[in-house]
Write an enzyme that holds these catalytic residues in place. Structure first.
Site, PDB file in Angstrom:
ATOM      1  N   ASP A  67       0.748  -1.097  -0.311  1.00  0.00           N
ATOM      2  CA  ASP A  67       0.162  -0.094  -0.198  1.00  0.00           C
ATOM      3  C   ASP A  67       0.710   1.399  -0.069  1.00  0.00           C
ATOM      4  OD1 ASP A  67       0.840  -0.368   2.603  1.00  0.00           O
ATOM      5  OD2 ASP A  67      -1.180  -0.969   3.308  1.00  0.00           O
ATOM      6  N   ASP A 136      -7.695  -2.983  13.485  1.00  0.00           N
ATOM      7  CA  ASP A 136      -9.135  -3.087  13.009  1.00  0.00           C
ATOM      8  C   ASP A 136      -9.236  -4.372  12.152  1.00  0.00           C
ATOM      9  OD1 ASP A 136      -7.880  -2.269  10.630  1.00  0.00           O
ATOM     10  OD2 ASP A 136      -9.379  -0.501  10.243  1.00  0.00           O
ATOM     11  N   HIS A 138      -7.285  -5.125   9.510  1.00  0.00           N
ATOM     12  CA  HIS A 138      -6.839  -5.221   8.278  1.00  0.00           C
ATOM     13  C   HIS A 138      -5.670  -5.687   7.651  1.00  0.00           C
ATOM     14  CE1 HIS A 138      -4.710  -0.689   8.955  1.00  0.00           C
ATOM     15  NE2 HIS A 138      -4.056  -1.880   8.911  1.00  0.00           N
ATOM     16  N   GLU A 143      -9.839  -2.396   4.944  1.00  0.00           N
ATOM     17  CA  GLU A 143     -10.506  -1.927   6.169  1.00  0.00           C
ATOM     18  C   GLU A 143     -11.784  -2.643   6.157  1.00  0.00           C
ATOM     19  OE1 GLU A 143      -8.773  -0.555   7.816  1.00  0.00           O
ATOM     20  OE2 GLU A 143      -7.961   1.700   7.406  1.00  0.00           O
TER      21      GLU A 143
HETATM   22  P1  PGA Z   1       1.929  -1.870  12.877  1.00  0.00           P
HETATM   23  O1  PGA Z   1       0.958  -1.563  11.822  1.00  0.00           O
HETATM   24  O2  PGA Z   1       3.129  -2.850  12.545  1.00  0.00           O
HETATM   25  O3  PGA Z   1       2.514  -0.435  12.799  1.00  0.00           O
HETATM   26  O4  PGA Z   1       1.120  -2.099  14.080  1.00  0.00           O
HETATM   27  C1  PGA Z   1       0.372  -2.907  11.049  1.00  0.00           C
HETATM   28  C2  PGA Z   1      -0.587  -2.746  10.285  1.00  0.00           C
HETATM   29  O5  PGA Z   1      -1.517  -1.848  10.346  1.00  0.00           O
HETATM   30  O6  PGA Z   1      -1.090  -3.475   9.353  1.00  0.00           O
END
Ligand code: PGA
Length: 261
Positions: A67, A136, A138, A143
């Site tokens: 992304d 969440d 994802h 999302e």
């Molecule tokens: P993080 O993010 O490693 O900063 O917890 C993971 C994500 O949101 O996919």
């Protein structure tokens, strides 16, 4: 699916990097799908160490990131291109022309998804997709309610994601609200999936994703459909899983993991 619980974060991170390195040694022309976020920083540091100390060779590898924020120039320190350069690409012998992220500054937002999909296809598809999980549920920026067949497209970020990631932005409100993300369908097309999840704060959501029903409300649960998915956790992230003993038993008895134990 394989679920591997390591005693601490460092060993979970090291095992994840070891699985990626093993795949690259066996196929120097690997096409990796890569992820960003705090969890992955240690994985990339370990890969850089293996490049320096063990001659891990990235010269024929290709990468596609999951992304990228829409509207952030690549030079912005919060662009995922900047993240990848800083944590990995600037320190290994990968050809920058073989590293791909969606173009967050494209004037053609509706067309960017299909352009990115075509680039992945032209590279022969993704051999191994590295994943984290958001608060969440994802993967990528898929999302809640993202179609489980979705392809790369632009996506409005959920409030929980804005809260999770705006800490990196100054002021926090300057965080973009939209991003390009590979779809769930794109991710499931990868030949292998490796997900890394660490920390107590992820324990509820990963339990839903692994042991709960498959649901577009927790898009990470879609990896239950994949036929070669490995989830690597530290004990804190695994603490709410019901079948921990079974996962340990599988790890101990599966010959594939002999060389990693
Ligand atoms: P993080 O993010 O490693 O900063 O917890 C993971 C994500 O949101 O996919």
């Amino acid at each position: 699916m394989q679920v591997i619980i390591q005693p601490d974060t460092q060993s979970a991170v090291k095992l994840t990097a070891a699985v990626l390195a093993d795949a690259l040694r066996r196929n120097p022309e690997m096409t990796f799908g890569l992820a960003t976020g705090a969890t992955m920083e240690g994985v990339y540091a370990e890969l850089v160490r293996m490049y320096r100390e063990e001659k891990l060779d990235f010269s024929s590898a290709k990468t596609f990131n999951l992304d990228e924020y829409i509207g952030l120039p690549v030079e912005d320190k919060n662009s995922y291109r900047s993240y990848m350069d800083k944590h990995l690409f600037d320190h290994i012998n990968i050809k920058k022309s073989n590293t791909h992220l969606p173009n967050g500054m494209t004037p053609d937002i509706p067309g960017e998804g299909s352009r990115y999909e075509a680039a992945i296809k032209a590279a022969g598809g993704l051999d191994l997709q590295l994943l984290g999980i958001g608060q969440d549920g994802h993967i990528g920026f898929n999302e809640p309610l993202s179609s489980l067949r979705s392809r790369t497209r632009d996506k409005l970020l959920a409030p929980q994601t804005l809260q999770q990631n705006s800490i990196y932005f100054d002021p926090p409100e300057s965080m973009p609200r939209r991003a390009f993300t590979m779809g769930i369908g794109t991710i499931l097309d990868a030949r292998k999936i490796v997900m890394l999840v660490t920390g107590e704060s992820k324990s509820d959501i990963i339990a839903q994703a692994i042991e709960g029903p498959v649901s577009s409300m927790v898009t990470a649960s879609a990896i239950q459909f994949h036929n070669d998915a490995t989830v690597i956790l530290d004990q804190a992230a695994a603490s709410k899983l019901k079948a921990q003993d079974y996962y340990h038993w599988c790890f101990e008895n599966e010959p594939y993991w002999d060389k990693f134990r």
